[in-house]
Scaffold this active site. Structure first.
Site, PDB file in Angstrom:
ATOM      1  N   ARG A 115      -0.739  -7.234   0.496  1.00  0.00           N
ATOM      2  CA  ARG A 115      -1.680  -8.273   0.934  1.00  0.00           C
ATOM      3  C   ARG A 115      -1.807  -9.428  -0.068  1.00  0.00           C
ATOM      4  O   ARG A 115      -2.401 -10.455   0.230  1.00  0.00           O
ATOM      5  CB  ARG A 115      -3.064  -7.649   1.203  1.00  0.00           C
ATOM      6  CG  ARG A 115      -3.145  -6.984   2.563  1.00  0.00           C
ATOM      7  CD  ARG A 115      -4.443  -6.235   2.721  1.00  0.00           C
ATOM      8  NE  ARG A 115      -4.444  -4.982   1.972  1.00  0.00           N
ATOM      9  CZ  ARG A 115      -5.511  -4.227   1.784  1.00  0.00           C
ATOM     10  NH1 ARG A 115      -6.674  -4.595   2.264  1.00  0.00           N
ATOM     11  NH2 ARG A 115      -5.420  -3.101   1.099  1.00  0.00           N
TER      12      ARG A 115
ATOM     13  N   TYR B  91      -7.271   3.438 -11.195  1.00  0.00           N
ATOM     14  CA  TYR B  91      -6.402   2.583 -10.388  1.00  0.00           C
ATOM     15  C   TYR B  91      -6.116   1.291 -11.149  1.00  0.00           C
ATOM     16  O   TYR B  91      -7.026   0.667 -11.685  1.00  0.00           O
ATOM     17  CB  TYR B  91      -7.079   2.223  -9.054  1.00  0.00           C
ATOM     18  CG  TYR B  91      -7.159   3.346  -8.044  1.00  0.00           C
ATOM     19  CD1 TYR B  91      -6.614   4.598  -8.313  1.00  0.00           C
ATOM     20  CD2 TYR B  91      -7.770   3.144  -6.814  1.00  0.00           C
ATOM     21  CE1 TYR B  91      -6.681   5.618  -7.384  1.00  0.00           C
ATOM     22  CE2 TYR B  91      -7.840   4.170  -5.874  1.00  0.00           C
ATOM     23  CZ  TYR B  91      -7.299   5.401  -6.160  1.00  0.00           C
ATOM     24  OH  TYR B  91      -7.360   6.406  -5.244  1.00  0.00           O
TER      25      TYR B  91
ATOM     26  N   LYS C 162      -0.311 -29.423 -31.356  1.00  0.00           N
ATOM     27  CA  LYS C 162       0.492 -28.227 -31.113  1.00  0.00           C
ATOM     28  C   LYS C 162       1.051 -27.703 -32.421  1.00  0.00           C
ATOM     29  O   LYS C 162       1.548 -28.486 -33.231  1.00  0.00           O
ATOM     30  CB  LYS C 162       1.647 -28.584 -30.164  1.00  0.00           C
ATOM     31  CG  LYS C 162       2.508 -27.415 -29.791  1.00  0.00           C
ATOM     32  CD  LYS C 162       3.963 -27.785 -29.651  1.00  0.00           C
ATOM     33  CE  LYS C 162       4.634 -27.927 -30.998  1.00  0.00           C
ATOM     34  NZ  LYS C 162       6.114 -28.006 -30.920  1.00  0.00           N
TER      35      LYS C 162
ATOM     36  N   ASN D 140     -16.058   6.007  -2.176  1.00  0.00           N
ATOM     37  CA  ASN D 140     -15.162   6.439  -3.248  1.00  0.00           C
ATOM     38  C   ASN D 140     -14.571   5.221  -3.947  1.00  0.00           C
ATOM     39  O   ASN D 140     -13.950   4.375  -3.319  1.00  0.00           O
ATOM     40  CB  ASN D 140     -14.037   7.281  -2.631  1.00  0.00           C
ATOM     41  CG  ASN D 140     -13.009   7.713  -3.656  1.00  0.00           C
ATOM     42  OD1 ASN D 140     -13.325   7.840  -4.840  1.00  0.00           O
ATOM     43  ND2 ASN D 140     -11.790   7.937  -3.198  1.00  0.00           N
TER      44      ASN D 140
HETATM   45  C1  UD1 Z   1      -8.171   4.523  -2.007  1.00  0.00           C
HETATM   46  C2  UD1 Z   1      -8.901   5.823  -1.729  1.00  0.00           C
HETATM   47  C3  UD1 Z   1     -10.230   5.536  -1.050  1.00  0.00           C
HETATM   48  C4  UD1 Z   1     -11.041   4.634  -1.931  1.00  0.00           C
HETATM   49  C5  UD1 Z   1     -10.265   3.362  -2.293  1.00  0.00           C
HETATM   50  C6  UD1 Z   1     -10.998   2.580  -3.343  1.00  0.00           C
HETATM   51  C7  UD1 Z   1      -7.195   7.543  -1.281  1.00  0.00           C
HETATM   52  C8  UD1 Z   1      -6.464   8.285  -0.249  1.00  0.00           C
HETATM   53  N1  UD1 Z   1      -8.083   6.652  -0.858  1.00  0.00           N
HETATM   54  O1  UD1 Z   1      -7.887   3.910  -0.773  1.00  0.00           O
HETATM   55  O2  UD1 Z   1     -10.952   6.731  -0.816  1.00  0.00           O
HETATM   56  O3  UD1 Z   1     -12.261   4.280  -1.294  1.00  0.00           O
HETATM   57  O4  UD1 Z   1      -8.977   3.698  -2.843  1.00  0.00           O
HETATM   58  O5  UD1 Z   1     -10.361   1.363  -3.607  1.00  0.00           O
HETATM   59  O6  UD1 Z   1      -6.985   7.770  -2.455  1.00  0.00           O
HETATM   60  N2  UD1 Z   1      -0.896   4.106  -5.165  1.00  0.00           N
HETATM   61  C9  UD1 Z   1       0.231   4.600  -5.773  1.00  0.00           C
HETATM   62  N3  UD1 Z   1       1.090   5.367  -5.040  1.00  0.00           N
HETATM   63  C10 UD1 Z   1       0.878   5.662  -3.745  1.00  0.00           C
HETATM   64  C11 UD1 Z   1      -0.289   5.149  -3.133  1.00  0.00           C
HETATM   65  C12 UD1 Z   1      -1.141   4.383  -3.877  1.00  0.00           C
HETATM   66  O7  UD1 Z   1       0.456   4.365  -6.960  1.00  0.00           O
HETATM   67  O8  UD1 Z   1       1.710   6.380  -3.165  1.00  0.00           O
HETATM   68  C13 UD1 Z   1      -1.815   3.297  -5.978  1.00  0.00           C
HETATM   69  C14 UD1 Z   1      -1.933   1.864  -5.482  1.00  0.00           C
HETATM   70  O9  UD1 Z   1      -1.004   1.038  -6.153  1.00  0.00           O
HETATM   71  C15 UD1 Z   1      -3.352   1.512  -5.844  1.00  0.00           C
HETATM   72  C16 UD1 Z   1      -4.089   2.842  -5.780  1.00  0.00           C
HETATM   73  O10 UD1 Z   1      -3.108   3.837  -5.865  1.00  0.00           O
HETATM   74  O11 UD1 Z   1      -3.460   1.025  -7.182  1.00  0.00           O
HETATM   75  C17 UD1 Z   1      -4.905   2.979  -4.492  1.00  0.00           C
HETATM   76  O12 UD1 Z   1      -4.063   2.972  -3.382  1.00  0.00           O
HETATM   77  P1  UD1 Z   1      -4.439   2.227  -2.039  1.00  0.00           P
HETATM   78  O13 UD1 Z   1      -3.357   2.427  -1.065  1.00  0.00           O
HETATM   79  O14 UD1 Z   1      -4.867   0.857  -2.348  1.00  0.00           O
HETATM   80  O15 UD1 Z   1      -5.686   3.106  -1.576  1.00  0.00           O
HETATM   81  P2  UD1 Z   1      -6.851   2.667  -0.624  1.00  0.00           P
HETATM   82  O16 UD1 Z   1      -6.381   2.698   0.780  1.00  0.00           O
HETATM   83  O17 UD1 Z   1      -7.455   1.427  -1.112  1.00  0.00           O
HETATM   84 CA    CA Z   2      -6.881  -0.265  -2.675  1.00  0.00          CA
END
Ligand code: UD1
Ligand code: CA
Length: 467
Positions: A32, A117, A354, A190
């Site tokens: 996004r 994260y 500079k 969460n």
């Molecule tokens: C996740 C949480 C959700 C929470 C939200 C908060 C889960 C299943 N859900 O959802 O409960 O409310 O964050 O922002 O955990 N990532 C990886 N590898 C993967 C998937 C994700 O490294 O296979 C990383 C992403 O880069 C990101 C983080 O994990 O930094 C969160 O992943 P994202 O897909 O954004 O989770 P949300 O749907 O936002």
């Molecule tokens: Ca997210």
């Protein structure tokens, strides 16, 4: 003394504090964001988001830390360095990502594992310490706490996992897409940040399934699994403004604004005056001493140190500079990396500097370019002075020794030395060194033709009438 007492007390109770291991999830591309840059490298207050998260994590003194990255993310690994990164080849979900992260860590059973994260740069060390304290306090209790989740109350919880609480304990986390209509109304959400006992985490991850709306291995499912095994999970709630994630450019802007507010508060608490904080941009690493005065519309970039009593006037842009005590900069000054402005020096409007040192009490007040120069104490640089430091191939230094005076509109063709106490006449193009205490004038001398002006005008008038 106090620390030793606490340790001996814990030993007396037969307890041993677990070490801390941190896993930071940063494998997502961040679709996004519509960007070729991985999401966690987008800047907040001048730092990649990931650097904020790592900086916070490191304050907890973890014994191990690993960052989970996606394929072809060497630039993310560079930010994580010297901490290790581990590649998650396919993004099969947050649970899978943590499992990949654990593969880079040793002796997990001796550790508490903190999951962070990479796109959540506002979280503070204080809040994470709070989560940890719950583990420490739970030591030795009959029914220990196995998991702590960082929760947040959201006015609009849409999109977040919901925390299902019963009797003060966290029973499960339900992802938005898997919620029932009743669960949708829960506004305790969460944040994604959690801490899990190392003895528990690997086996819980091993039990995850991807039978859900997104066919992903959700980290969040480990809460339900832990409960099924008689483990207790609890929630630490914090301000939503501390755990907002960045998924879009709009959220990046919002998180930047929140970070600016926080930095403004921090410097003001240290005794800095910001006359209009909303118009002042601060890089995350800014260092300012007490009684620094910052006027409106000032941009402080990376690696800036401003010492006591210095004043930065409106519309000035600073990066990579040390500003000495009681120096005055601006308005409309641009100070670039590698620069030191020593105490009580004055840099005025439309001056660019500079990679230079400006000595104590020196003045460069108007319309000048100074690059690769060393300017001594109490030097006065006149309006419109330019150091010609570049010949199209190489850069050369300019040295202007103490107490010398450079007249307005002078070009100093580097490499060049103007000796101590020398004077350079206005409009000079200086191509040879000026010895100390001498006067240099390098321009054609002036001719005055007396009474010639009227004659000149007459001639011009007559030639116009002829046409
Ligand atoms: C996740 C949480 C959700 C929470 C939200 C908060 C889960 C299943 N859900 O959802 O409960 O409310 O964050 O922002 O955990 N990532 C990886 N590898 C993967 C998937 C994700 O490294 O296979 C990383 C992403 O880069 C990101 C983080 O994990 O930094 C969160 O992943 P994202 O897909 O954004 O989770 P949300 O749907 O936002
Ligand atoms: Ca997210």
């Amino acid at each position: 003394m106090l620390q030793i007492d606490m340790v001996s007390m814990l030993l007396y109770r037969g307890l041993k504090l677990a070490l801390l291991a941190v896993v930071i999830l940063a494998a997502g591309k961040g679709q996004r964001m519509q960007s070729s840059l991985p999401k966690v490298l987008h800047p907040v207050a001048g730092w990649p988001m990931l650097r904020h998260v790592m900086n916070t994590a490191i304050q907890l003194k973890p014994s191990q830390l690993a960052v989970v990255v996606g394929p072809n993310m060497q630039n993310v690994a560079d930010v994580a360095f010297p901490w290790p990164t581990v590649i998650q080849d396919k993004q099969l979900g947050t649970g899978h990502a943590v499992q990949v992260g654990l593969s880079a860590l040793q002796n997990i059973a001796n550790h508490d594992v903190l999951v962070l994260y990479g796109d959540c740069p506002l979280v503070t060390a204080e809040t994470l310490e709070n989560m940890r304290r719950i583990f420490d306090q739970a030591q030795g209790q009959q029914q220990p706490v196995g998991l702590v989740v960082l929760g947040m109350r959201m006015i609009n919880p849409t999109g977040y996992g919901r925390l299902v609480i019963d009797n003060g304990l966290l029973k499960e986390i339900v992802e938005e897409r898997d919620t029932t209509s009743d669960q949708k109304k829960i506004n305790l959400c969460n944040s994604g940040i959690m801490m899990v006992r190392g003895t528990l985490l690997p086996q819980l991850l091993g039990l995850l399934s991807n039978a859900n709306a997104q066919n992903e291995y959700y980290l969040t499912d480990i809460i339900k699994l832990a409960n099924q095994q008689g483990q207790r999970a609890v929630v630490v709630a914090t301000e939503a403004t501390e755990v907002l994630g960045v998924n879009s450019r709009a959220e990046l802007a919002h998180v930047n604004q929140l970070m600016q507010k926080r930095l403004h508060q921090q410097v003001m608490q240290k005794g800095v005056t910001l006359l209009d904080p909303n118009t002042v941009w601060l890089n995350a690493d800014v260092k300012m001493a007490h009684d620094v005065l910052i006027h409106p519309f000032v941009h402080i970039g990376p690696a800036v140190v401003i010492e006591e009593g210095a004043e930065i006037r409106p519309f000035s842009v600073l990066e990579g500079v040390r500003v000495g005590r009681f120096a005055k900069i601006g308005p409309f000054a641009r100070i670039r990396p590698g620069t030191e402005i020593q105490e009580q020096a004055h840099i005025g409007n439309f001056v660019e500097i500079k990679n230079s040192t400006v000595g104590k009490g020196a003045k460069i007040n108007h319309l000048s370019y100074v690059g690769d120069a060393t300017i001594g104490q109490s030097v006065n640089i006149g309006a419109g002075t330019v150091t010609c430091n570049y010949d199209g191939v190489n850069k050369y230094p300019t040295i202007i020794e103490d107490e010398s005076f450079i007249g307005s509109n002078t070009s100093l063709v580097a490499p060049i030395v103007v000796g101590k106490g020398a004077i350079v006449g206005a409009g000079s193009v200086i191509t040879q060194n000026v010895p100390a205490d001498s006067i240099a004038v390098a321009r054609s001398s002036q001719i005055n033709k007396l009474g010639r002006a009227t004659k000149y005008r007459l001639e011009k008038q007559q030639s116009k009438e002829k046409k």
